[in-house]
Design a protein around this motif. Sequence first.
Motif, short mmCIF file in Angstrom:
data_model
loop_
_atom_site.label_atom_id
_atom_site.label_comp_id
_atom_site.label_asym_id
_atom_site.label_seq_id
_atom_site.Cartn_x
_atom_site.Cartn_y
_atom_site.Cartn_z
N PRO A 1 0.65 -1.26 -0.28
CA PRO A 1 -0.05 0.13 -0.05
C PRO A 1 0.89 1.34 -0.02
O PRO A 1 1.96 1.40 0.74
CB PRO A 1 -0.84 -0.23 1.23
CG PRO A 1 0.00 -0.96 2.19
CD PRO A 1 0.67 -1.84 1.40
N LEU B 1 -4.69 0.17 0.29
CA LEU B 1 -4.64 -1.15 -0.15
C LEU B 1 -3.44 -1.90 -0.37
O LEU B 1 -2.88 -1.31 -1.15
CB LEU B 1 -5.97 -1.31 -1.04
CG LEU B 1 -7.16 -0.73 -0.57
CD1 LEU B 1 -8.33 -1.10 -1.75
CD2 LEU B 1 -7.91 -1.54 0.66
N GLU C 1 -5.38 -6.92 -2.19
CA GLU C 1 -6.79 -6.14 -1.84
C GLU C 1 -7.12 -5.39 -3.06
O GLU C 1 -8.16 -5.20 -3.22
CB GLU C 1 -6.35 -5.22 -0.61
CG GLU C 1 -6.47 -5.92 0.74
CD GLU C 1 -5.84 -5.19 1.88
OE1 GLU C 1 -6.18 -5.47 2.93
OE2 GLU C 1 -5.40 -4.25 1.73
N TYR D 1 -10.58 -5.37 -5.33
CA TYR D 1 -11.34 -4.20 -5.62
C TYR D 1 -11.55 -4.21 -7.25
O TYR D 1 -12.60 -3.79 -7.49
CB TYR D 1 -10.39 -2.95 -5.15
CG TYR D 1 -11.47 -1.70 -5.24
CD1 TYR D 1 -12.05 -1.32 -4.24
CD2 TYR D 1 -11.39 -1.29 -6.34
CE1 TYR D 1 -12.69 -0.07 -4.36
CE2 TYR D 1 -12.01 0.25 -6.61
CZ TYR D 1 -12.50 0.68 -5.41
OH TYR D 1 -13.38 1.76 -5.40
#
Length: 409
Positions: free
Chosen positions: A240, A337, A341, A345
């Motif tokens: 992230p 994220l 992740e 998404y």
Amino acid sequence: MKKTKKITIVLTNLLLTSCASNIQNKIITCQSEIRGGFDIGSGSTKLQISKVRICDNDKINIEKVYYKSSIAVKYSQDLNDSNSKMFSQKIINKGMDAMKLMTIEALQKLEEECGTHCKVNAWRGIMTEAFRKAKNWEDAKTQLSTTVDGLLIKRLNQKEEALYGFYPIIKLNGFDQNNAVVWDIGGGSTQLTALDTNFKRNQFSVDGVYVIGTSLGSATFASFLKSKMDSNNSLNSFNPIHDYDFLENESELHINKKILNSVTENNYIKENFNSLFIQNKNFYVIGGLLSISIPETLSKDDQNFKVYNYSEVKNTNEICAISKKELDDKYHYLKKLNDSELLSYAIQTKSNVNFSQTIASNILMVRKYMESLLNIKEIYPIQIDGTDTLMIHPAFGNKEYWKKENVHI
């Protein structure tokens, strides 16, 4: 005046009026043909097959789209991974496979919708930024050209690439070249295009076209972020982004430098920067990243964000803007994220999973462009790519045009 003379004058006037009327009401003849066009970009390859109506008053319109699709082929990333500035044979093969696969699909769709008698009259293609950088671009072009019989491919310089990007939008009602900038981000480059009074809407020409161009696109910006990471980063990922706060500042400096370098390279742009790019401008954004990925990313929480397909838009007033604040709000969520992740998404928003790792970095890049000296408050997305321009290209049938090389490195 004698009666015969009066009759002669009346008949003469009637004849002149009739001739003028015939000139004004000249019968316009049109013909249709089926065109196939490849947009071989730095991050993806696109194909469109459409029926096009060509009239002798220089009007060319897409009558029916039979096929339009794209496949991720990351030429720019392959080039960045190379120490020799050469495309690998692996990526060239992948490009050929993508073109062949889409061609098979497209011709099947054409036959289903038009019949067995319908054939593609001619095939054309364009190459963009990655092919301007690669030393073996000619070999790649030669190999890619063999995927379809009769395919002619042209490598574009950056100004031509900008023209291929914005050309269809000038045909829309509501488009005002005096207060518009067209912005396109690809896999390996960015073009922001403004037009002055020398630009003629009825000509396919770069006269009056002024471009702020950089070598930053989705893939090259991601490579820049990776270059700033600690070499001990075993994941080789910047996600992230929230965990690496320094990337915000590094991105801002890098993008501003790229923009400033481009502006100062052209004295006319430098001297007329405000009138060309700032004063009362609507920023129309095209290309996959800005017109598809951004709306899809925002649509998870608000269904009002949508992809506006060029073939469905008649007037620029139909396009809803995306504000800088809306991008900021989404970015502050996405930057937290990690890669897995972000993949989830992408699946949830039905976005292209091949580019899931750059969802957050793409918005970071767009935000920093907007925060730069360009000071962009909002953007108007419309899905246009090089295949749309290929379909309505006035020189589509001119083989000499496609053979001419205008790239000077």
